[in-house]
Design an enzyme around this catalytic site. Structure first.
Site, mmCIF file in Angstrom:
data_model
loop_
_atom_site.group_PDB
_atom_site.id
_atom_site.type_symbol
_atom_site.label_atom_id
_atom_site.label_comp_id
_atom_site.label_asym_id
_atom_site.label_seq_id
_atom_site.Cartn_x
_atom_site.Cartn_y
_atom_site.Cartn_z
ATOM 1 C CG HIS A 18 -0.155 -0.018 2.528
ATOM 2 N ND1 HIS A 18 0.416 1.097 3.101
ATOM 3 C CD2 HIS A 18 0.126 -1.048 3.358
ATOM 4 C CE1 HIS A 18 1.007 0.771 4.219
ATOM 5 N NE2 HIS A 18 0.859 -0.527 4.408
ATOM 6 C CD GLU A 107 0.972 -4.943 8.462
ATOM 7 O OE1 GLU A 107 1.495 -6.035 8.151
ATOM 8 O OE2 GLU A 107 1.501 -3.831 8.252
#
Length: 350
Positions: A18, A107
């Site tokens: 990201h 994550e």
């Protein structure tokens, strides 16, 4: 059937981290905002948009190829979803087969709300313990992430094998996985069978940076087709890992790289050396034992008699006191038995 499956194999699997998030900019953001809701910064939005343009150029071979399609997998976190939105601006609707949220590439879980000072102490402890096996309190270790990413890989292969992505065999299929730094690293670790020690040496991806695994002519995937050796070295790959990537770029799918050191030598080289030394020691010991067994008391007695005859030719004062024949014979046997016993005792002990 085989040719169809080989044609349906994705030409590329691209892993994207990201763009810059508010948490990357300010670590205290995690203390008031859940990790999954951390947004991109304005810089992160621009990074993601540029990443989309770069990825499109890779997929289209700088707009020289037109029979390609792309399918996206994305982590459910706000920053990865926002990254995908910006990447998607570079693709027309007709070229995108679809996009799917995939929770298994999220994550690493660090716990819930994170106190900055406490997390600083915890991360210092992780550095001493090791990044792969250290589990955050109320969270995950990289090993835990590895397990769920491995599960995702199995689903990914079923999607490909069963043609769930519904693409034409004549099109070049490209899979783009928009995820996080650690999830991308363990994905590569799982795919290329890297060891824990090799994982520990890997550097994290930068924000909006991506890795391209491309299918070689032989049917195996490699980082070396799109990326240079210098780039892979900067990522933390060792010279052996880079050589393996270069081998994969030309190798047939399923080929075994015999020069890949961590598949065999790293486990057995010391064992082989120790075994060779042990065999050599045993061989020398057996040779000494054979020499002892081939030696007879009569030969030693004969040598002693020659010495006695030699002494008879010397002056009387030079002749030493000698024992009688029976005592000489007994002495020889006693010495021989002691040496033989000591040899067997040493062998049993070793």
């Amino acid at each position: 059937m085989t040719n169809h499956k080989e044609k349906c194999m994705p030409k590329r699997i691209i892993l994207v981290r990201h763009g810059e998030s508010q948490g990357n900019l300010d670590g205290t953001a995690y203390s008031i905002t859940p990790d999954n809701k951390i947004p991109l910064t304005q810089l992160g939005i621009q990074q993601s948009k540029i990443a989309g343009q770069k990825i499109r150029r890779v997929i289209s071979d700088d707009d020289t190829c037109f029979n390609w399609k792309v399918y996206f997998y994305v982590s459910p976190y706000e920053r990865t979803r926002a990254t995908l939105r910006e990447i998607g601006r570079s693709f027309c609707r007709e070229s995108v087969i679809g996009a799917r949220e995939e929770v298994r590439v999220r994550e690493q879980d660090f716990g819930n709300f994170q106190e900055s000072e406490r997390m600083k102490t915890i991360k210092e402890t992780r550095e001493r313990y090791g990044r792969f096996f250290y589990r955050f309190p109320e969270g995950e270790s990289a090993a835990d992430v590895f397990d769920r990413v491995s599960s995702f890989l199995e689903s990914l292969w079923r999607d490909i094998d069963m043609n769930r992505l519904h693409h034409k065999p004549s099109d070049d299929l490209n899979l783009v996985i928009v995820s996080h730094g650690l999830a991308s690293r363990v994905f590569l670790m799982k795919w290329f069978k890297w060891t824990v020690e090799q994982f520990e040496d890997l550097n994290n991806l930068e924000n909006a940076e991506f890795r391209v695994m491309q299918l070689g002519h032989g049917g195996d995937y490699s980082l070396a087709i799109h990326h240079s050796a210098e780039q892979m070295l900067q990522w933390g790959l060792s010279s052996d890992m880079i050589a393996d990537q270069q081998f994969r770029s030309q190798a047939c799918r399923g080929c075994w790289n015999e020069k890949c050191s961590w598949y065999f030598d790293s486990f057995f080289d010391k064992l082989v050396e120790a075994t060779a030394r042990d065999l050599s020691d045993r061989k020398n010991e057996e040779e000494r034992l054979v020499e002892m067994l081939e030696f007879s008391p009569e030969e030693e007695d004969h040598e002693n008699r020659e010495d006695e005859e030699h002494l008879e030719n010397k002056p009387d004062e030079a002749i030493p006191q000698t024992p009688n024949e029976d005592s000489v014979q007994n002495n020889i046997w006693n010495r021989f038995k002691l040496r033989l016993s000591a040899s067997f005792t040493k062998k049993e002990t070793s």
